[in-house]
Write a protein that holds these residues in place. Structure first.
Motif, PDB file in Angstrom:
ATOM      1  N   VAL A   1       0.721  -1.422   0.022  1.00 26.86           N
ATOM      2  CA  VAL A   1      -0.118   0.102   0.098  1.00 26.86           C
ATOM      3  C   VAL A   1       0.909   1.134  -0.132  1.00 26.86           C
ATOM      4  O   VAL A   1       0.542   2.215  -0.804  1.00 26.86           O
ATOM      5  N   PRO A   2       1.767   1.335   0.807  1.00 30.49           N
ATOM      6  CA  PRO A   2       2.490   2.732   0.772  1.00 30.49           C
ATOM      7  C   PRO A   2       3.359   3.076  -0.221  1.00 30.49           C
ATOM      8  O   PRO A   2       3.225   4.197  -0.994  1.00 30.49           O
ATOM      9  N   MET A   3       3.842   1.882  -1.016  1.00 35.66           N
ATOM     10  CA  MET A   3       4.719   2.289  -2.252  1.00 35.66           C
ATOM     11  C   MET A   3       3.789   2.465  -3.578  1.00 35.66           C
ATOM     12  O   MET A   3       3.610   3.259  -4.282  1.00 35.66           O
ATOM     13  N   LEU A   4       2.698   1.354  -3.526  1.00 39.46           N
ATOM     14  CA  LEU A   4       1.583   1.615  -4.647  1.00 39.46           C
ATOM     15  C   LEU A   4       1.028   2.921  -4.484  1.00 39.46           C
ATOM     16  O   LEU A   4       0.451   3.547  -5.567  1.00 39.46           O
ATOM     17  N   LEU A   5       0.548   3.432  -3.304  1.00 38.60           N
ATOM     18  CA  LEU A   5      -0.312   4.629  -3.251  1.00 38.60           C
ATOM     19  C   LEU A   5       0.655   6.000  -3.548  1.00 38.60           C
ATOM     20  O   LEU A   5       0.112   6.756  -4.308  1.00 38.60           O
ATOM     21  N   ALA A   6       1.845   6.064  -3.121  1.00 39.19           N
ATOM     22  CA  ALA A   6       2.668   6.964  -3.742  1.00 39.19           C
ATOM     23  C   ALA A   6       2.955   6.955  -5.004  1.00 39.19           C
ATOM     24  O   ALA A   6       2.911   7.903  -5.898  1.00 39.19           O
ATOM     25  N   ALA A   7       2.985   5.879  -5.792  1.00 35.76           N
ATOM     26  CA  ALA A   7       3.132   5.847  -7.079  1.00 35.76           C
ATOM     27  C   ALA A   7       1.804   6.256  -7.876  1.00 35.76           C
ATOM     28  O   ALA A   7       1.946   6.921  -8.934  1.00 35.76           O
ATOM     29  N   LEU A   8       0.613   5.917  -7.557  1.00 40.19           N
ATOM     30  CA  LEU A   8      -0.471   6.230  -8.125  1.00 40.19           C
ATOM     31  C   LEU A   8      -0.637   7.806  -8.092  1.00 40.19           C
ATOM     32  O   LEU A   8      -1.333   8.451  -9.093  1.00 40.19           O
ATOM     33  N   GLU A   9      -0.346   8.045  -7.008  1.00 32.04           N
ATOM     34  CA  GLU A   9      -0.740  10.034  -6.588  1.00 32.04           C
ATOM     35  C   GLU A   9       0.401  10.480  -7.526  1.00 32.04           C
ATOM     36  O   GLU A   9       0.257  11.441  -8.050  1.00 32.04           O
ATOM     37  N   ARG A  10       1.767   9.978  -7.535  1.00 34.16           N
ATOM     38  CA  ARG A  10       2.723  10.455  -8.526  1.00 34.16           C
ATOM     39  C   ARG A  10       2.431  10.665  -9.884  1.00 34.16           C
ATOM     40  O   ARG A  10       2.715  11.874 -10.440  1.00 34.16           O
ATOM     41  N   ASN A  11       1.634   9.803 -10.433  1.00 38.02           N
ATOM     42  CA  ASN A  11       1.439   9.605 -11.910  1.00 38.02           C
ATOM     43  C   ASN A  11      -0.033  10.292 -11.912  1.00 38.02           C
ATOM     44  O   ASN A  11      -0.541  10.010 -13.119  1.00 38.02           O
ATOM     45  N   GLY A  12      -0.718  10.977 -10.866  1.00 38.71           N
ATOM     46  CA  GLY A  12      -1.826  11.433 -11.212  1.00 38.71           C
ATOM     47  C   GLY A  12      -3.285  10.373 -11.259  1.00 38.71           C
ATOM     48  O   GLY A  12      -4.596  10.932 -11.793  1.00 38.71           O
ATOM     49  N   HIS A  13      -2.940   9.183 -11.071  1.00 42.33           N
ATOM     50  CA  HIS A  13      -4.033   8.163 -11.028  1.00 42.33           C
ATOM     51  C   HIS A  13      -5.062   8.062  -9.871  1.00 42.33           C
ATOM     52  O   HIS A  13      -6.214   7.713  -9.769  1.00 42.33           O
ATOM     53  N   LEU A  14      -4.729   8.831  -8.566  1.00 36.92           N
ATOM     54  CA  LEU A  14      -5.368   8.956  -7.454  1.00 36.92           C
ATOM     55  C   LEU A  14      -5.102   9.867  -6.790  1.00 36.92           C
ATOM     56  O   LEU A  14      -3.813  10.468  -6.366  1.00 36.92           O
ATOM     57  N   ARG A  15      -6.021  10.705  -6.186  1.00 36.73           N
ATOM     58  CA  ARG A  15      -6.037  11.787  -5.306  1.00 36.73           C
ATOM     59  C   ARG A  15      -6.893  11.666  -4.032  1.00 36.73           C
ATOM     60  O   ARG A  15      -8.153  11.398  -3.980  1.00 36.73           O
ATOM     61  N   LEU A  16      -6.086  11.565  -2.782  1.00 36.50           N
ATOM     62  CA  LEU A  16      -6.661  11.362  -1.343  1.00 36.50           C
ATOM     63  C   LEU A  16      -6.250  12.504  -0.534  1.00 36.50           C
ATOM     64  O   LEU A  16      -5.299  13.037  -0.620  1.00 36.50           O
ATOM     65  N   ASN A  17      -7.421  12.930   0.158  1.00 36.14           N
ATOM     66  CA  ASN A  17      -7.058  13.891   1.377  1.00 36.14           C
ATOM     67  C   ASN A  17      -6.257  13.132   2.314  1.00 36.14           C
ATOM     68  O   ASN A  17      -6.178  11.896   2.401  1.00 36.14           O
ATOM     69  N   GLU A  18      -5.707  13.799   3.086  1.00 35.87           N
ATOM     70  CA  GLU A  18      -4.882  13.411   4.082  1.00 35.87           C
ATOM     71  C   GLU A  18      -5.426  12.482   5.155  1.00 35.87           C
ATOM     72  O   GLU A  18      -4.847  11.526   5.636  1.00 35.87           O
ATOM     73  N   ASP A  19      -6.949  12.473   5.546  1.00 34.55           N
ATOM     74  CA  ASP A  19      -7.494  11.615   6.529  1.00 34.55           C
ATOM     75  C   ASP A  19      -7.687  10.417   5.717  1.00 34.55           C
ATOM     76  O   ASP A  19      -7.478   9.377   6.444  1.00 34.55           O
ATOM     77  N   ILE A  20      -8.174  10.404   4.450  1.00 30.60           N
ATOM     78  CA  ILE A  20      -8.340   8.923   3.725  1.00 30.60           C
ATOM     79  C   ILE A  20      -7.156   8.455   3.694  1.00 30.60           C
ATOM     80  O   ILE A  20      -7.034   7.223   3.875  1.00 30.60           O
ATOM     81  N   ARG A  21      -6.040   8.819   3.401  1.00 32.84           N
ATOM     82  CA  ARG A  21      -4.793   8.465   2.991  1.00 32.84           C
ATOM     83  C   ARG A  21      -4.181   7.642   4.285  1.00 32.84           C
ATOM     84  O   ARG A  21      -3.903   6.747   4.581  1.00 32.84           O
ATOM     85  N   SER A  22      -4.310   8.468   5.479  1.00 32.17           N
ATOM     86  CA  SER A  22      -3.946   7.749   6.767  1.00 32.17           C
ATOM     87  C   SER A  22      -4.620   6.541   7.124  1.00 32.17           C
ATOM     88  O   SER A  22      -4.285   5.847   7.410  1.00 32.17           O
ATOM     89  N   LYS A  23      -5.970   6.823   6.868  1.00 28.68           N
ATOM     90  CA  LYS A  23      -6.715   5.430   7.238  1.00 28.68           C
ATOM     91  C   LYS A  23      -6.302   4.236   6.395  1.00 28.68           C
ATOM     92  O   LYS A  23      -6.405   3.191   6.621  1.00 28.68           O
ATOM     93  N   VAL A  24      -6.148   4.629   5.002  1.00 29.51           N
ATOM     94  CA  VAL A  24      -5.865   3.428   4.237  1.00 29.51           C
ATOM     95  C   VAL A  24      -4.627   2.934   4.529  1.00 29.51           C
ATOM     96  O   VAL A  24      -4.362   1.509   4.500  1.00 29.51           O
ATOM     97  N   VAL A  25      -3.392   3.677   4.711  1.00 32.18           N
ATOM     98  CA  VAL A  25      -2.115   3.163   5.050  1.00 32.18           C
ATOM     99  C   VAL A  25      -2.162   2.342   6.251  1.00 32.18           C
ATOM    100  O   VAL A  25      -1.485   1.521   6.748  1.00 32.18           O
ATOM    101  N   SER A  26      -3.201   2.725   7.263  1.00 29.37           N
ATOM    102  CA  SER A  26      -3.209   2.237   8.472  1.00 29.37           C
ATOM    103  C   SER A  26      -3.929   0.759   8.724  1.00 29.37           C
ATOM    104  O   SER A  26      -4.031   0.349   9.862  1.00 29.37           O
ATOM    105  N   MET A  27      -4.643   0.486   7.665  1.00 32.02           N
ATOM    106  CA  MET A  27      -5.253  -0.661   7.565  1.00 32.02           C
ATOM    107  C   MET A  27      -4.537  -1.859   8.107  1.00 32.02           C
ATOM    108  O   MET A  27      -3.569  -2.226   7.140  1.00 32.02           O
ATOM    109  N   SER A  28      -5.091  -2.766   8.601  1.00 28.37           N
ATOM    110  CA  SER A  28      -4.643  -4.176   9.003  1.00 28.37           C
ATOM    111  C   SER A  28      -4.830  -5.075   7.891  1.00 28.37           C
ATOM    112  O   SER A  28      -6.001  -4.722   7.348  1.00 28.37           O
ATOM    113  N   ALA A  29      -4.353  -6.401   7.825  1.00 28.30           N
ATOM    114  CA  ALA A  29      -4.501  -7.279   6.664  1.00 28.30           C
ATOM    115  C   ALA A  29      -6.083  -7.759   6.791  1.00 28.30           C
ATOM    116  O   ALA A  29      -6.741  -8.146   6.038  1.00 28.30           O
ATOM    117  N   ALA A  30      -6.266  -7.812   8.332  1.00 26.36           N
ATOM    118  CA  ALA A  30      -7.690  -8.393   8.657  1.00 26.36           C
ATOM    119  C   ALA A  30      -8.879  -7.397   8.279  1.00 26.36           C
ATOM    120  O   ALA A  30     -10.002  -7.694   7.554  1.00 26.36           O
TER     121      ALA A  30
END
Length: 237
Positions: A95-124
């Protein structure tokens, strides 16, 4: 206690007369207790304990708002699709690497709140949030038709053999085609004796039934024991 009064009615009656019972004394208290016992079927000691107990407080259940809203789930689905639908444990690490790559290439735009939630998700949590899209994209496998030889020949696994005598063999036809099953290539007919583990292999230039029988007979003459035809299983397709 022997009473057909529903529990809800019994609880309501208890709450209604508890304060009057505790405020009374003498004959009045005894009369209230007798009426209560007659109505509810309580034993006397149980009735006294119930009426002297503190009033029950209504429990207030507060519904907890979900931590991960639909926006976080939608972002997770985008990441899951971009990762070729890997398992949750691998997706968690990606997730951290993939999210950074998608944002860098303009494929995904997330606000800071949503971004932190996605990064902090557990596998379960990822498993739980992806349950619906996984079920929707899971293809139903069509039942495979069993070839006629497999219906007529009983296939045994290693665990099905119970101390077989020498000569009980398994055989398989191995294709030497590499990753591409196309064009001309050589096969190997491999026989393994279950009792001794002895293995014999012979090449077959093309897949042909007559060549298989011929090669099998040639291998049979080199075996130090008699092959037992009724006892062997085949892996041939």
């Amino acid at each position: 206690m022997n009473s057909k009064m529903p529990r809800s009615a019994r609880s309501a009656l208890t709450e209604a007369i508890r304060s009057r019972y505790r405020a009374s004394s003498g004959k009045a208290k005894r009369q209230i207790l007798d009426e209560f016992i007659a109505a509810t079927g309580y034993h006397e000691k149980s009735a006294i304990r119930v009426l002297n107990a503190s009033p029950t407080k209504a429990r207030r259940t507060r519904r907890k708002s979900p931590l991960y809203d639909e926006a976080a789930r939608a972002a997770l689905i985008v990441l899951w699709e971009a990762s070729d639908r890997v398992c949750s444990k691998r997706l968690k690490a990606l997730v951290p690497m993939l999210l950074a790559a998608l944002e860098r290439n303009g494929h995904l735009r997330l606000n800071e709140d949503i971004r932190s939630k996605v990064v902090s998700m557990s596998a379960a949590t990822i498993d739980r949030l992806l349950q619906a899209p996984r079920n929707a994209t899971r293809l139903r496998k069509m039942p495979r038709a069993m070839p006629e030889p497999r219906r007529r020949i009983r296939i045994r696994t290693f665990a099905d053999w119970h101390e077989p005598p020498p000569g009980s063999v398994e055989m398989d036809l191995v294709a030497h085609c590499g990753p591409i099953n196309r064009g001309s290539f050589v096969y190997s007919l491999v026989l393994t004796d279950i009792a001794s583990g002895r293995t014999e292999a012979a090449p077959i230039v093309v897949r042909d039934g007559a060549l298989v029988v011929e090669t099998l007979e040639r291998i049979r003459t080199s075996l130090p024991f008699t092959r037992r035809p009724p006892a062997f299983s085949s892996g041939l397709n």
